[in-house]
Design a protein around this motif. Structure first.
Motif, PDB file in Angstrom:
ATOM      1  N   GLY A  33      18.511  75.818  47.561  1.00 28.38           N
ATOM      2  CA  GLY A  33      18.746  75.465  48.956  1.00 28.38           C
ATOM      3  C   GLY A  33      18.862  73.960  49.055  1.00 28.38           C
ATOM      4  O   GLY A  33      19.684  73.355  48.381  1.00 28.38           O
ATOM      5  N   LYS A  34      18.010  73.338  49.842  1.00 25.06           N
ATOM      6  CA  LYS A  34      18.055  71.884  49.965  1.00 25.06           C
ATOM      7  C   LYS A  34      17.025  71.196  49.067  1.00 25.06           C
ATOM      8  O   LYS A  34      16.858  69.983  49.130  1.00 25.06           O
ATOM      9  CB  LYS A  34      17.846  71.466  51.426  1.00 25.06           C
ATOM     10  N   HIS A  35      16.355  71.958  48.232  1.00 23.20           N
ATOM     11  CA  HIS A  35      15.295  71.416  47.386  1.00 23.20           C
ATOM     12  C   HIS A  35      15.761  71.222  45.946  1.00 23.20           C
ATOM     13  O   HIS A  35      16.466  72.066  45.398  1.00 23.20           O
ATOM     14  CB  HIS A  35      14.079  72.353  47.396  1.00 23.20           C
ATOM     15  N   LEU A  36      15.355  70.096  45.345  1.00 22.65           N
ATOM     16  CA  LEU A  36      15.620  69.841  43.938  1.00 22.65           C
ATOM     17  C   LEU A  36      14.368  70.148  43.141  1.00 22.65           C
ATOM     18  O   LEU A  36      13.266  69.764  43.534  1.00 22.65           O
ATOM     19  CB  LEU A  36      15.999  68.370  43.704  1.00 22.65           C
ATOM     20  N   LYS A  37      14.561  70.835  42.029  1.00 24.23           N
ATOM     21  CA  LYS A  37      13.445  71.142  41.145  1.00 24.23           C
ATOM     22  C   LYS A  37      13.832  70.751  39.727  1.00 24.23           C
ATOM     23  O   LYS A  37      15.005  70.779  39.354  1.00 24.23           O
ATOM     24  CB  LYS A  37      13.098  72.634  41.182  1.00 24.23           C
ATOM     25  N   PHE A  38      12.836  70.406  38.926  1.00 23.67           N
ATOM     26  CA  PHE A  38      13.048  69.985  37.548  1.00 23.67           C
ATOM     27  C   PHE A  38      12.187  70.855  36.643  1.00 23.67           C
ATOM     28  O   PHE A  38      10.987  71.001  36.888  1.00 23.67           O
ATOM     29  CB  PHE A  38      12.651  68.515  37.370  1.00 23.67           C
ATOM     30  N   ALA A  39      12.798  71.408  35.601  1.00 23.04           N
ATOM     31  CA  ALA A  39      12.042  72.188  34.622  1.00 23.04           C
ATOM     32  C   ALA A  39      11.266  71.217  33.740  1.00 23.04           C
ATOM     33  O   ALA A  39      11.812  70.205  33.286  1.00 23.04           O
ATOM     34  CB  ALA A  39      12.981  73.043  33.773  1.00 23.04           C
ATOM     35  N   ILE A  40      10.008  71.517  33.509  1.00 23.93           N
ATOM     36  CA  ILE A  40       9.175  70.632  32.704  1.00 23.93           C
ATOM     37  C   ILE A  40       9.775  70.444  31.318  1.00 23.93           C
ATOM     38  O   ILE A  40       9.765  69.338  30.777  1.00 23.93           O
ATOM     39  CB  ILE A  40       7.732  71.164  32.633  1.00 23.93           C
ATOM     40  N   SER A  41      10.348  71.488  30.748  1.00 19.36           N
ATOM     41  CA  SER A  41      10.962  71.363  29.419  1.00 19.36           C
ATOM     42  C   SER A  41      12.144  70.398  29.449  1.00 19.36           C
ATOM     43  O   SER A  41      12.331  69.605  28.516  1.00 19.36           O
ATOM     44  CB  SER A  41      11.402  72.734  28.896  1.00 19.36           C
ATOM     45  N   ASP A  42      12.928  70.411  30.523  1.00 20.70           N
ATOM     46  CA  ASP A  42      14.045  69.474  30.655  1.00 20.70           C
ATOM     47  C   ASP A  42      13.546  68.041  30.798  1.00 20.70           C
ATOM     48  O   ASP A  42      14.124  67.111  30.241  1.00 20.70           O
ATOM     49  CB  ASP A  42      14.916  69.820  31.868  1.00 20.70           C
ATOM     50  N   VAL A  43      12.465  67.868  31.547  1.00 17.12           N
ATOM     51  CA  VAL A  43      11.897  66.531  31.743  1.00 17.12           C
ATOM     52  C   VAL A  43      11.394  65.995  30.402  1.00 17.12           C
ATOM     53  O   VAL A  43      11.670  64.850  30.039  1.00 17.12           O
ATOM     54  CB  VAL A  43      10.762  66.551  32.795  1.00 17.12           C
ATOM     55  N   ARG A  44      10.685  66.815  29.645  1.00 18.74           N
ATOM     56  CA  ARG A  44      10.165  66.374  28.341  1.00 18.74           C
ATOM     57  C   ARG A  44      11.292  66.049  27.374  1.00 18.74           C
ATOM     58  O   ARG A  44      11.219  65.046  26.648  1.00 18.74           O
ATOM     59  CB  ARG A  44       9.249  67.432  27.760  1.00 18.74           C
ATOM     60  N   THR A  45      12.350  66.849  27.374  1.00 16.59           N
ATOM     61  CA  THR A  45      13.503  66.574  26.512  1.00 16.59           C
ATOM     62  C   THR A  45      14.148  65.260  26.912  1.00 16.59           C
ATOM     63  O   THR A  45      14.474  64.429  26.069  1.00 16.59           O
ATOM     64  CB  THR A  45      14.528  67.725  26.597  1.00 16.59           C
ATOM     65  N   TRP A  46      14.334  65.052  28.206  1.00 15.76           N
ATOM     66  CA  TRP A  46      14.941  63.815  28.696  1.00 15.76           C
ATOM     67  C   TRP A  46      14.098  62.607  28.315  1.00 15.76           C
ATOM     68  O   TRP A  46      14.611  61.584  27.888  1.00 15.76           O
ATOM     69  CB  TRP A  46      15.137  63.912  30.211  1.00 15.76           C
ATOM     70  N   ILE A  47      12.776  62.729  28.466  1.00 14.88           N
ATOM     71  CA  ILE A  47      11.885  61.628  28.097  1.00 14.88           C
ATOM     72  C   ILE A  47      12.040  61.288  26.623  1.00 14.88           C
ATOM     73  O   ILE A  47      12.135  60.117  26.249  1.00 14.88           O
ATOM     74  CB  ILE A  47      10.419  61.964  28.441  1.00 14.88           C
ATOM     75  N   ALA A  48      12.088  62.288  25.772  1.00 12.00           N
ATOM     76  CA  ALA A  48      12.242  62.055  24.334  1.00 12.00           C
ATOM     77  C   ALA A  48      13.557  61.340  24.035  1.00 12.00           C
ATOM     78  O   ALA A  48      13.628  60.505  23.128  1.00 12.00           O
ATOM     79  CB  ALA A  48      12.162  63.378  23.575  1.00 12.00           C
ATOM     80  N   GLN A  49      14.591  61.635  24.794  1.00 13.83           N
ATOM     81  CA  GLN A  49      15.893  61.001  24.581  1.00 13.83           C
ATOM     82  C   GLN A  49      15.904  59.541  25.027  1.00 13.83           C
ATOM     83  O   GLN A  49      16.779  58.787  24.628  1.00 13.83           O
ATOM     84  CB  GLN A  49      16.981  61.764  25.339  1.00 13.83           C
ATOM     85  N   GLN A  50      14.919  59.142  25.841  1.00 14.76           N
ATOM     86  CA  GLN A  50      14.872  57.768  26.333  1.00 14.76           C
ATOM     87  C   GLN A  50      14.189  56.820  25.355  1.00 14.76           C
ATOM     88  O   GLN A  50      14.217  55.613  25.536  1.00 14.76           O
ATOM     89  CB  GLN A  50      14.131  57.700  27.677  1.00 14.76           C
ATOM     90  N   ARG A  51      13.607  57.381  24.309  1.00 17.67           N
ATOM     91  CA  ARG A  51      12.855  56.552  23.362  1.00 17.67           C
ATOM     92  C   ARG A  51      13.779  55.560  22.681  1.00 17.67           C
ATOM     93  O   ARG A  51      14.850  55.921  22.198  1.00 17.67           O
ATOM     94  CB  ARG A  51      12.183  57.423  22.314  1.00 17.67           C
ATOM     95  N   GLU A  52      13.354  54.328  22.677  1.00 21.58           N
ATOM     96  CA  GLU A  52      14.099  53.290  21.971  1.00 21.58           C
ATOM     97  C   GLU A  52      13.674  53.306  20.516  1.00 21.58           C
ATOM     98  O   GLU A  52      12.528  53.614  20.213  1.00 21.58           O
ATOM     99  CB  GLU A  52      13.814  51.916  22.582  1.00 21.58           C
ATOM    100  N   PRO A  53      14.598  52.963  19.618  1.00 20.16           N
ATOM    101  CA  PRO A  53      14.196  52.926  18.215  1.00 20.16           C
ATOM    102  C   PRO A  53      13.100  51.885  18.010  1.00 20.16           C
ATOM    103  O   PRO A  53      13.134  50.822  18.632  1.00 20.16           O
ATOM    104  CB  PRO A  53      15.469  52.523  17.465  1.00 20.16           C
ATOM    105  N   SER A  54      12.145  52.220  17.163  1.00 17.06           N
ATOM    106  CA  SER A  54      11.078  51.256  16.897  1.00 17.06           C
ATOM    107  C   SER A  54      11.616  50.138  16.016  1.00 17.06           C
ATOM    108  O   SER A  54      12.635  50.287  15.343  1.00 17.06           O
ATOM    109  CB  SER A  54       9.893  51.941  16.220  1.00 17.06           C
ATOM    110  N   SER A  55      10.924  49.041  15.991  1.00 15.72           N
ATOM    111  CA  SER A  55      11.382  47.907  15.202  1.00 15.72           C
ATOM    112  C   SER A  55      11.294  48.187  13.715  1.00 15.72           C
ATOM    113  O   SER A  55      11.920  47.500  12.916  1.00 15.72           O
ATOM    114  CB  SER A  55      10.576  46.658  15.554  1.00 15.72           C
ATOM    115  N   SER A  56      10.552  49.226  13.309  1.00 10.83           N
ATOM    116  CA  SER A  56      10.450  49.557  11.890  1.00 10.83           C
ATOM    117  C   SER A  56      11.604  50.433  11.416  1.00 10.83           C
ATOM    118  O   SER A  56      11.817  50.580  10.222  1.00 10.83           O
ATOM    119  CB  SER A  56       9.121  50.263  11.604  1.00 10.83           C
TER     120      SER A  56
END
Length: 64
Positions: A33-56
Protein backbone atom coordinates in the motif's frame (compact mmCIF):
# COMPACT_ATOMS: atom_id res chain seq x y z
CA UNK A 1 11.24 -3.52 9.25
CA UNK A 2 9.76 -0.17 8.33
CA UNK A 3 11.54 3.07 7.38
CA UNK A 4 11.82 4.33 10.98
CA UNK A 5 13.18 0.99 12.18
CA UNK A 6 15.73 0.90 9.35
CA UNK A 7 16.87 4.44 10.13
CA UNK A 8 17.23 3.59 13.83
CA UNK A 9 19.07 0.36 13.03
CA UNK A 10 21.56 2.20 10.81
CA UNK A 11 21.74 5.27 13.07
CA UNK A 12 20.71 7.67 10.32
CA UNK A 13 17.87 10.17 9.87
CA UNK A 14 14.65 8.87 8.36
CA UNK A 15 15.01 11.46 5.60
CA UNK A 16 18.22 9.76 4.45
CA UNK A 17 16.33 6.51 3.83
CA UNK A 18 13.91 8.41 1.61
CA UNK A 19 16.80 10.19 -0.14
CA UNK A 20 18.36 6.81 -0.92
CA UNK A 21 15.07 5.70 -2.47
CA UNK A 22 15.00 8.77 -4.72
CA UNK A 23 18.59 8.17 -5.86
CA UNK A 24 18.34 4.37 -6.20
CA UNK A 25 20.60 3.63 -3.25
CA UNK A 26 20.02 1.72 -0.05
CA UNK A 27 18.53 -1.72 0.52
CA UNK A 28 15.66 -3.06 -1.54
CA UNK A 29 12.26 -2.00 -0.24
CA UNK A 30 8.87 -3.63 -0.61
CA UNK A 31 5.75 -1.53 -0.90
CA UNK A 32 2.59 -2.60 0.89
CA UNK A 33 0.00 0.00 0.00
CA UNK A 34 1.59 3.27 1.07
CA UNK A 35 4.05 1.59 3.44
CA UNK A 36 7.67 0.67 2.71
CA UNK A 37 9.11 -2.40 4.35
CA UNK A 38 12.63 -3.84 4.29
CA UNK A 39 13.51 -7.51 4.70
CA UNK A 40 16.18 -7.96 7.35
CA UNK A 41 18.09 -10.32 5.05
CA UNK A 42 18.14 -7.65 2.31
CA UNK A 43 19.36 -5.04 4.79
CA UNK A 44 22.18 -7.31 6.00
CA UNK A 45 23.20 -8.13 2.42
CA UNK A 46 23.21 -4.44 1.51
CA UNK A 47 25.29 -3.60 4.58
CA UNK A 48 27.86 -6.24 3.64
CA UNK A 49 28.09 -4.75 0.15
CA UNK A 50 28.91 -1.33 1.63
CA UNK A 51 32.10 -2.57 3.26
CA UNK A 52 35.17 -0.77 2.04
CA UNK A 53 38.26 -2.85 1.41
CA UNK A 54 40.56 -2.86 4.40
CA UNK A 55 43.98 -1.33 4.07
CA UNK A 56 45.51 -4.81 4.39
CA UNK A 57 43.76 -6.05 1.25
CA UNK A 58 45.74 -5.55 -1.95
CA UNK A 59 44.41 -2.76 -4.15
CA UNK A 60 43.56 -3.59 -7.74
CA UNK A 61 45.64 -1.59 -10.16
CA UNK A 62 44.26 -3.05 -13.38
CA UNK A 63 41.14 -0.85 -13.32
CA UNK A 64 40.86 1.71 -16.11
Amino acid sequence: MDVAELAAYLGIPISMVYDWRVHGKGPTAYRFGKHLKFAISDVRTWIAQQREPSSSEPRRTDRP
